[in-house]
Design a protein around this motif. Structure first.
Motif, mmCIF file in Angstrom:
data_model
loop_
_atom_site.group_PDB
_atom_site.id
_atom_site.type_symbol
_atom_site.label_atom_id
_atom_site.label_comp_id
_atom_site.label_asym_id
_atom_site.label_seq_id
_atom_site.Cartn_x
_atom_site.Cartn_y
_atom_site.Cartn_z
ATOM 1 N N PRO A 136 -25.334 -112.739 24.056
ATOM 2 C CA PRO A 136 -24.003 -112.168 23.803
ATOM 3 C C PRO A 136 -23.022 -113.147 23.172
ATOM 4 O O PRO A 136 -22.320 -112.809 22.218
ATOM 5 C CB PRO A 136 -23.551 -111.722 25.197
ATOM 6 N N ALA A 137 -22.964 -114.390 23.693
ATOM 7 C CA ALA A 137 -22.016 -115.362 23.143
ATOM 8 C C ALA A 137 -22.406 -115.775 21.738
ATOM 9 O O ALA A 137 -21.560 -115.889 20.839
ATOM 10 C CB ALA A 137 -21.933 -116.589 24.052
ATOM 11 N N GLU A 138 -23.689 -115.985 21.514
ATOM 12 C CA GLU A 138 -24.135 -116.443 20.204
ATOM 13 C C GLU A 138 -24.100 -115.333 19.160
ATOM 14 O O GLU A 138 -23.960 -115.600 17.966
ATOM 15 C CB GLU A 138 -25.551 -117.030 20.312
ATOM 16 N N GLU A 139 -24.209 -114.106 19.602
ATOM 17 C CA GLU A 139 -24.128 -112.981 18.680
ATOM 18 C C GLU A 139 -22.776 -112.966 17.952
ATOM 19 O O GLU A 139 -22.700 -112.611 16.762
ATOM 20 C CB GLU A 139 -24.340 -111.663 19.431
ATOM 21 N N LYS A 140 -21.719 -113.355 18.639
ATOM 22 C CA LYS A 140 -20.404 -113.414 17.999
ATOM 23 C C LYS A 140 -20.401 -114.433 16.864
ATOM 24 O O LYS A 140 -19.823 -114.202 15.799
ATOM 25 C CB LYS A 140 -19.335 -113.779 19.034
ATOM 26 N N LEU A 141 -21.060 -115.568 17.088
ATOM 27 C CA LEU A 141 -21.147 -116.583 16.041
ATOM 28 C C LEU A 141 -21.950 -116.061 14.855
ATOM 29 O O LEU A 141 -21.598 -116.291 13.690
ATOM 30 C CB LEU A 141 -21.790 -117.859 16.598
ATOM 31 N N TYR A 142 -23.046 -115.380 15.169
ATOM 32 C CA TYR A 142 -23.901 -114.824 14.121
ATOM 33 C C TYR A 142 -23.149 -113.792 13.282
ATOM 34 O O TYR A 142 -23.204 -113.805 12.043
ATOM 35 C CB TYR A 142 -25.139 -114.205 14.764
ATOM 36 N N GLN A 143 -22.412 -112.904 13.947
ATOM 37 C CA GLN A 143 -21.671 -111.881 13.217
ATOM 38 C C GLN A 143 -20.602 -112.514 12.321
ATOM 39 O O GLN A 143 -20.326 -112.028 11.216
ATOM 40 C CB GLN A 143 -21.025 -110.892 14.200
ATOM 41 N N LEU A 201 -22.319 -113.649 9.235
ATOM 42 C CA LEU A 201 -22.593 -112.513 8.357
ATOM 43 C C LEU A 201 -21.337 -112.138 7.567
ATOM 44 O O LEU A 201 -21.404 -111.843 6.364
ATOM 45 C CB LEU A 201 -23.075 -111.310 9.165
ATOM 46 N N ARG A 202 -20.193 -112.144 8.247
ATOM 47 C CA ARG A 202 -18.948 -111.817 7.555
ATOM 48 C C ARG A 202 -18.637 -112.843 6.463
ATOM 49 O O ARG A 202 -18.155 -112.512 5.383
ATOM 50 C CB ARG A 202 -17.783 -111.747 8.555
ATOM 51 N N CYS A 203 -18.927 -114.103 6.755
ATOM 52 C CA CYS A 203 -18.614 -115.155 5.789
ATOM 53 C C CYS A 203 -19.626 -115.210 4.645
ATOM 54 O O CYS A 203 -19.258 -115.227 3.472
ATOM 55 C CB CYS A 203 -18.570 -116.507 6.490
ATOM 56 N N TRP A 204 -20.902 -115.240 4.997
ATOM 57 C CA TRP A 204 -21.937 -115.565 4.017
ATOM 58 C C TRP A 204 -22.795 -114.380 3.596
ATOM 59 O O TRP A 204 -23.613 -114.510 2.672
ATOM 60 C CB TRP A 204 -22.853 -116.662 4.577
ATOM 61 N N GLY A 205 -22.687 -113.269 4.310
ATOM 62 C CA GLY A 205 -23.446 -112.083 3.933
ATOM 63 C C GLY A 205 -24.948 -112.306 4.023
ATOM 64 O O GLY A 205 -25.461 -112.758 5.040
ATOM 65 N N ARG A 219 -27.000 -114.461 3.058
ATOM 66 C CA ARG A 219 -27.580 -115.775 3.365
ATOM 67 C C ARG A 219 -28.067 -115.839 4.814
ATOM 68 O O ARG A 219 -29.057 -116.501 5.124
ATOM 69 C CB ARG A 219 -26.546 -116.868 3.102
ATOM 70 N N PHE A 220 -27.389 -115.166 5.727
ATOM 71 C CA PHE A 220 -27.764 -115.204 7.143
ATOM 72 C C PHE A 220 -28.445 -113.904 7.592
ATOM 73 O O PHE A 220 -28.867 -113.799 8.733
ATOM 74 C CB PHE A 220 -26.532 -115.469 8.013
ATOM 75 N N LYS A 221 -28.569 -112.938 6.684
ATOM 76 C CA LYS A 221 -29.121 -111.635 7.071
ATOM 77 C C LYS A 221 -30.536 -111.756 7.615
ATOM 78 O O LYS A 221 -30.918 -111.034 8.520
ATOM 79 C CB LYS A 221 -29.122 -110.718 5.835
ATOM 80 N N GLU A 222 -31.307 -112.697 7.093
ATOM 81 C CA GLU A 222 -32.709 -112.846 7.495
ATOM 82 C C GLU A 222 -32.858 -113.161 8.981
ATOM 83 O O GLU A 222 -33.910 -112.934 9.560
ATOM 84 C CB GLU A 222 -33.362 -113.978 6.703
ATOM 85 N N ASP A 223 -31.791 -113.653 9.594
ATOM 86 C CA ASP A 223 -31.859 -114.003 11.013
ATOM 87 C C ASP A 223 -32.292 -112.843 11.872
ATOM 88 O O ASP A 223 -32.907 -113.021 12.921
ATOM 89 C CB ASP A 223 -30.487 -114.495 11.484
ATOM 90 N N GLU A 224 -31.965 -111.629 11.471
ATOM 91 C CA GLU A 224 -32.291 -110.466 12.293
ATOM 92 C C GLU A 224 -33.790 -110.301 12.469
ATOM 93 O O GLU A 224 -34.273 -109.788 13.456
ATOM 94 C CB GLU A 224 -31.693 -109.189 11.665
ATOM 95 N N ASN A 225 -34.549 -110.774 11.508
ATOM 96 C CA ASN A 225 -35.996 -110.656 11.589
ATOM 97 C C ASN A 225 -36.659 -111.948 12.069
ATOM 98 O O ASN A 225 -37.758 -111.935 12.618
ATOM 99 C CB ASN A 225 -36.578 -110.292 10.222
ATOM 100 N N SER A 226 -35.973 -113.069 11.882
ATOM 101 C CA SER A 226 -36.622 -114.348 12.161
ATOM 102 C C SER A 226 -36.339 -114.884 13.546
ATOM 103 O O SER A 226 -36.965 -115.812 13.996
ATOM 104 C CB SER A 226 -36.182 -115.401 11.140
ATOM 105 N N SER A 227 -35.388 -114.313 14.274
ATOM 106 C CA SER A 227 -35.063 -114.826 15.609
ATOM 107 C C SER A 227 -35.213 -113.738 16.621
ATOM 108 O O SER A 227 -35.301 -112.571 16.314
ATOM 109 C CB SER A 227 -33.640 -115.399 15.632
ATOM 110 N N SER A 228 -35.250 -114.168 17.877
ATOM 111 C CA SER A 228 -35.439 -113.209 18.959
ATOM 112 C C SER A 228 -34.239 -113.229 19.874
ATOM 113 O O SER A 228 -33.482 -114.166 19.889
ATOM 114 C CB SER A 228 -36.695 -113.564 19.760
#
Length: 431
Positions: free
Chosen positions: A406-413, A416-420, A422-431
């Motif tokens: 939950p806490a790290e999801e905020k950082l990830y989002q 996504l807002r900043c870099w679009g 570039r970070f989208k692949e994280d959804e498939n590469s992390s658990s």
């Protein structure tokens, strides 16, 4: 004055030997070699009091070959060479190699171990080493590769009970006394699977009693005689590393009960509280990380508290931190990220810093393009603007991959807002 009980009870044959059935029981590999009268070099690794030296002595009686003994504590390279020379002179044609037993072989220096290599490799001697430390850390690789390693285990409760009963019935001193073993739990607990320690405890309890009166051994009597729990915990030995490993893995595995248990083992064993506190700080950064950044703050506060208040009250903030870390959500994304970054640096070397990221304190540097084109993030909406921060060769390289607590999801989002994309692949590469 008679020998100590532990020495009087030392087994002389494999049939008298208690425990370690996995290596000396009927049909076990070492038993077969001993019975066949031919053994190859090996190292016995196990905690104190489980029968390493005894087993070597039994082999000495069983094998019809010269048997030499050295202690790593008192012997040097010259002693090793003297024994090897004697072994060469004393060996008959086609006979089995003399046996060289080295107790506490982990204490031998590299040069001492090197002096053994040739003799072991050529079969001048058959080496039997005994060690309480992990041979893979303490024995040089060339020597270790020429020896089989047999792991001896702490004695089980049934083994220890068998040893106690045998001592009471067969020992020349104890069998003359009227002794009833009513309870053995305390002796089992205090001995920690160490046969020598068990017999020493029994002897201490018996010697403290009136020899003219019957003796009934109970847990309370043993505890009274010992006054304190002589826990097995060597701060410089293998158990030290095993217990701290279990402690950290319990935190990582989110088990606060186990974390408290292993911490208690360290505290009772006399571990340095600063060592425990340091490991909590490391665990907070490595295992909890961005899933709960407050964990690092709390662990660091626990460290400070221990330094201020000392022992025994220091156990309380340490326990608070251990429970908090164990019960926190986990993420090692920062730990993995810096590992990825270090790997890239080692592979790519000293890549140049892009010109727009360099400072330009002089006119010449400004003329060369230093700092030209740099965009100050705070001048833009949301305090962000897209620009290149990586070296040119690594523009598309990803090092940090979010783990969606939950806490790290905020950082990830936010990324996504900043870099679009570039970070989208994280959804498939992390658990």
């Amino acid at each position: 004055m008679s020998e100590p009980l532990a020495e009087r009870m030392r087994p002389r044959t494999l049939d008298e030997y208690i425990g370690q059935k996995h290596i000396v029981g009927e049909g076990a590999v070492l038993r077969k070699m001993i019975d066949a009268g031919r053994i190859s070099s090996f190292i016995l690794w196990g905690p104190p009091g489980v029968g390493k030296t005894t087993l070597a002595q039994i082999i000495a009686h069983k094998m019809e070959t010269p048997f030499y003994t050295l202690s790593a504590v008192t012997s040097g390279v010259k002693d090793v060479r003297d024994v090897i020379d004697r072994a060469k002179k004393g060996r008959f044609f086609n006979s089995a190699s003399p046996i060289l037993f080295i107790d506490e072989i982990h204490r031998f220096s590299k040069s001492q171990q090197d002096s053994l290599l040739g003799a072991v490799e050529k079969g001048v001697v058959t080496l039997i080493g005994a060690t309480t430390e992990n041979p893979s850390f303490e024995v040089i690789r060339p020597l270790l590769s020429r020896c089989q390693v047999y792991v001896l285990k702490p004695l089980e409760k049934d083994d220890l009970m068998q040893l106690l009963e045998r001592a009471l019935k067969t020992d020349v001193v104890l069998r003359e006394r009227k002794i009833e073993l009513r309870q053995a739990g305390a002796m089992m607990r205090y001995s920690g699977g160490d046969a020598r320690k068990l017999l020493n405890i029994l002897e201490l309890v018996v010697e403290a009693a009136d020899p003219g009166q019957p003796l009934v051994i109970t847990d309370s009597l043993v505890e009274d005689r010992l006054q304190q729990n002589p826990l097995a915990y060597d701060k410089d030995g293998e158990m030290h590393y095993d217990i701290i490993s279990a402690f950290i893995k319990s935190i990582r595995g989110s088990d606060p009960d186990a974390a408290l248990y292993w911490m208690a083992r360290m505290i009772e064993g006399g571990e340095d509280p600063q060592f425990i506190a340091r490991r909590l700080v490391i665990s907070a950064a490595e295992d909890i990380g961005l899933a709960n950044p407050n964990a690092l703050l709390l662990a660091n506060a626990a460290f400070d508290a221990v330094m201020k208040i000392g022992w025994p009250e220091g156990r309380i903030p340490l326990a608070e931190a251990a429970v908090y870390l164990a019960t926190s959500p986990k993420s090692n994304s920062a730990y993995m990220g810096i590992g990825n970054a270090l790997s890239v640096v080692k592979e790519t070397g000293n890549l140049p810093v892009p010109l727009h990221l360099r400072n330009a304190p002089t006119q010449l540097m400004a003329q060369l393009g230093y700092s030209d084109g740099y965009k100050y993030a705070h001048d833009y909406p949301g305090h962000f603007v897209v620009q290149q921060f990586m070296p040119d060769q690594l523009v598309s390289t990803r090092l940090w991959h979010a783990q969606h607590t939950p806490a790290e999801e905020k950082l990830y989002q936010n990324m996504l807002r900043c870099w679009g994309n570039r970070f989208k692949e994280d959804e498939n590469s992390s658990s």
